[in-house]
Scaffold this motif. Structure first.
Motif, PDB file in Angstrom:
ATOM      1  N   ALA A   1       0.847  -1.200   0.000  1.00 58.16           N
ATOM      2  CA  ALA A   1       0.000   0.000   0.000  1.00 58.16           C
ATOM      3  C   ALA A   1       0.887   1.257   0.000  1.00 58.16           C
ATOM      4  N   ARG A   2       1.954   1.234   0.771  1.00 57.52           N
ATOM      5  CA  ARG A   2       2.868   2.397   0.802  1.00 57.52           C
ATOM      6  C   ARG A   2       3.492   2.641  -0.575  1.00 57.52           C
TER       7      ARG A   2
ATOM      8  N   ARG B   1       2.226   1.783  -3.388  1.00 49.66           N
ATOM      9  CA  ARG B   1       1.183   2.286  -4.299  1.00 49.66           C
ATOM     10  C   ARG B   1       1.005   3.782  -4.099  1.00 49.66           C
ATOM     11  N   LYS B   2       1.014   4.196  -2.860  1.00 47.98           N
ATOM     12  CA  LYS B   2       0.849   5.639  -2.586  1.00 47.98           C
ATOM     13  C   LYS B   2       2.014   6.426  -3.182  1.00 47.98           C
TER      14      LYS B   2
ATOM     15  N   ALA C   1      -6.146   8.025  -9.654  1.00 44.12           N
ATOM     16  CA  ALA C   1      -6.688   8.622  -8.423  1.00 44.12           C
ATOM     17  C   ALA C   1      -5.565   9.011  -7.458  1.00 44.12           C
ATOM     18  N   ILE C   2      -4.551   8.174  -7.390  1.00 46.86           N
ATOM     19  CA  ILE C   2      -3.482   8.442  -6.429  1.00 46.86           C
ATOM     20  C   ILE C   2      -2.686   9.676  -6.862  1.00 46.86           C
TER      21      ILE C   2
ATOM     22  N   GLY D   1      -4.692  12.679  -6.192  1.00 51.10           N
ATOM     23  CA  GLY D   1      -4.665  12.943  -4.748  1.00 51.10           C
ATOM     24  C   GLY D   1      -3.381  13.641  -4.312  1.00 51.10           C
TER      25      GLY D   1
ATOM     26  N   LEU E   1      -3.637   5.143   5.100  1.00 47.87           N
ATOM     27  CA  LEU E   1      -2.395   4.729   4.452  1.00 47.87           C
ATOM     28  C   LEU E   1      -2.415   5.124   2.963  1.00 47.87           C
ATOM     29  N   LEU E   2      -3.542   4.820   2.282  1.00 45.04           N
ATOM     30  CA  LEU E   2      -3.553   4.996   0.826  1.00 45.04           C
ATOM     31  C   LEU E   2      -4.570   6.052   0.357  1.00 45.04           C
ATOM     32  N   ASP E   3      -5.076   6.843   1.275  1.00 43.61           N
ATOM     33  CA  ASP E   3      -6.007   7.924   0.935  1.00 43.61           C
ATOM     34  C   ASP E   3      -7.121   7.448   0.000  1.00 43.61           C
ATOM     35  N   VAL E   4      -7.416   8.234  -1.032  1.00 46.64           N
ATOM     36  CA  VAL E   4      -8.581   7.956  -1.875  1.00 46.64           C
ATOM     37  C   VAL E   4      -8.138   7.276  -3.167  1.00 46.64           C
ATOM     38  N   VAL E   5      -8.693   6.125  -3.470  1.00 50.04           N
ATOM     39  CA  VAL E   5      -8.315   5.398  -4.691  1.00 50.04           C
ATOM     40  C   VAL E   5      -9.445   5.375  -5.710  1.00 50.04           C
TER      41      VAL E   5
END
Lengths: 425, 425
Positions: free
Chosen positions: A374-375, A377-378, A418-419, A422, B181-185
């Protein structure tokens, strides 16, 4: 010779227990206590060849097994060794050699020699094959034939064996009185039933269970008490024959433990989703928390070609509810002996099921890799996302086949990622 | 113009209700009552083009949706139409056109024209694309831009639209105070948040919800209230932002129904297995049994390349617990825009999940095909086994690639086939 179980009961922490504790992130005492109680087994023949010992059971990571081996219609030892390599690389925890074609003694020895993982077998297959090769009928197999093969497997270093000791006149009678749609789909079960029927005798693996325990103890082979009456279709699930067999396997598990023999229980099979949790509870209760080794369960009968998916669904639910050990199922199930690619697909599907279940049941550290993913991906860090994947090669290939115009996104959303949107906020 | 909901409330059984009742094996009155209560929706634009109407909701077969459509990095209308054909053939119940690349107006019209299934869209994507094409920023999108696009989709015959009305200053604040962790996807969610942030204004889909209802009512477009705060990783599942949004979507669903507008609710997302059942219960309770449309849930984050499997596991559990509508996920998820083959794999995996769940929740007749398959297995009738398969072509190919020496078995067990042995007893 001692067994892991005898050692555990005497308070000895073996070197295998220490290694397992280390890889699971628990204390050696936790492993010792689990083995002593019979909640954990360590399938590890006391020839102690150089493999990584694994523990199966309560509080440990869910393990997965990959079946390989020849059949009468497909004998190619090189192909089977390639399946071994692929299964190991894809992340299997154990290998079962189910060979029934060719020189099965030789094949078994080679697989044991080459496998870095514990190896299991189903000795009754060999008893049947040897007899049929000589022109005999299944009913011609002698009791000594059966036990001599088991002894040979122990000598060769087999770590666990499936023995269908619960296929008895009593369980058979219960199953038949109720009636079934698809009868018996276990190969070992059907062989033993044929033998019992022709000879009008009780199953020798039940009658001479003490003889079996003696051999198992001698080599510290873990018994995997087979479910000869596992349902072969959804409609047969959780019927009287199946539950009767589980009761009997519970009694036999007690006797094994009393005899310092490690034991686990095999389970279904084909089963509707809404019956899975109850089946795990019943097995755990009736077998006093013996580790539970399930084949599937396959949650529908109508998806040949995709039974790695039907069983990943069932396996994930079963393991979440407490099953300890998943036997993989490949896309070839119900259609053919699996190919090398099928073996890989089967192992990965099982690993997904086991891993998702480990997160659900709160196994220590199970979610850590997901958090790292997840990290990454962010951070839109694609190299690390690929490294963290269960199958980095496939992830890398799929991404590279469809290169995005901007390096930090993928072609699914492109600039509408989306990321990325964001990050700009 | 009337809507299915208005008709149902007035006691009118529409022709769509009758067709659905017929294909589901329930009474037309059952459908009418479900629609009247808001437990069932019929996504069926009142242009009433020639498609097979479907019902989604309580007591009906679990439906599955396949997303197709271009992206900024991959614009090939022929490929998307081929995906449509493959999805229809593989058994999708609805199609969503998520195109964000090329002439999206034209693509949408063609897909609607060619699709024999209800078609859904996410209009905010188009509002964003049109604005970005003109060189504008997301914050330049006007409120009229948003509603004009929705109106255009209604006129074109779109049957259901995803609208992220629950992405509000309140839910955003709740999510951020807890931290993620990954906010809005969610693409729609992230676009709206960017808009809200720059303009320091409330989400227009929330502020002008009545305007939205007016358009939806005019065309009888079913609203699919999007989950902008769906978790994008396991660690974020069931957090305050997600649950807050669900509460709000429940309130908005009430307002839709009061306005004779059909409504369903979208749900997660990435989620550990042990949270799925609770999430379904919460949605059903908070949204007063509005049909629940879930994306996945994906039960682990670490399997890119296999997310059709991670979501088949989650989807089967979700649907067993009461989810009504599964959005497929393809092997390409998190990696690229799906290929044609990925679309097929995704639809089949979703169908397995939906079908297994329908058996678990006792949907009328769901197990019948499995029972027929079991009978054909017992009879060793391979042609019929293949016909009854979810993907007969694949099953046939796999078997033919590995021909058995005896026609009545397969190369997995060859002459040791348990069913064949059983027949000889």
């Amino acid at each position: 010779m001692s067994t892991q179980l005898k050692d555990a009961r005497s308070g000895n922490i073996t070197s295998a227990m220490r290694k397992i504790a280390n890889s699971e992130g628990v204390t050696p005492e936790f492993i010792r206590e689990g083995v002593a109680k019979g909640n954990i087994v360590i399938p590890y023949n006391n020839s102690h060849r150089d493999i990584k010992p694994i523990g199966i059971g309560k509080g440990l990571r869910t393990k997965i097994n990959a079946n390989i081996g020849t059949s009468g219609d497909d004998v190619d030892i090189d192909k089977e060794l390639e399946k071994l390599n692929v299964a190991v690389k894809a992340g299997a925890d154990t290998i079962m050699d189910l060979s029934t074609g060719g020189d099965t003694d030789r094949i078994r020895k080679i697989i044991i020699e080459k496998s870095p993982l514990p190896v299991g077998t189903v000795p009754i297959y060999q008893s049947a094959c040897e007899n049929l090769k000589k022109g005999g009928r299944i009913s011609d197999i002698s009791v000594d034939d059966i036990f001599n093969v088991i002894e040979r497997h122990g000598k060769d270093g087999v770590d666990f064996i499936t023995v269908h000791c619960g296929v008895t006149l009593e369980t058979l009678d219960r199953m038949e009185r109720e009636g079934r749609l698809l009868d018996v789909v276990s190969r070992g079960g059907s062989l033993l039933i044929k033998w019992m029927r022709y000879r009008k005798e009780e199953n020798p693996l039940y009658t001479y269970y003490d003889r079996l325990l003696e051999i198992a103890r001698e080599y510290d082979m873990t018994l995997s008490l087979g479910d000869g009456f596992r349902p072969g279709c959804l409609a047969d699930a959780t019927d009287r024959g199946q539950v009767q067999e589980t009761i009997l396997l519970g009694e036999l598990a007690d006797r094994a433990r009393k005899g310092d023999v490690q034991v686990m229980i095999e389970g279904p099979g084909h089963m509707p989703i809404n019956q899975i949790e109850a089946n795990i509870l019943i097995q755990k209760r009736l077998c006093h928390d013996a580790p539970f080794y399930v084949l599937g369960p396959l949650v529908t009968d109508i998806a040949p070609g995709y039974d790695h998916i039907t069983s990943a669904i069932g396996g994930a639910i079963a393991a979440s509810a407490g099953a300890d050990f998943l036997c993989y199922v490949t896309p070839s199930e119900h259609l053919r002996l699996p190919t090398i690619e099928d073996v890989k697909e089967g192992v990965i599907a099982s690993r997904i099921a086991a891993h998702a279940a480990d997160i659900a049941k709160g196994v220590n550290g199970a979610i850590d890799r997901d958090i790292r993913m997840a990290r990454m991906r962010k951070e839109l860090n694609w190299d690390e996302q690929i490294n963290l994947s269960l199958d980095p090669e496939k992830a890398k290939r799929m991404r590279s086949e469809s290169p995005p115009s901007e390096d930090d996104v993928c072609t699914m959303c492109a600039s509408l990622c989306a990321i990325k949107i964001g990050q700009g906020v």
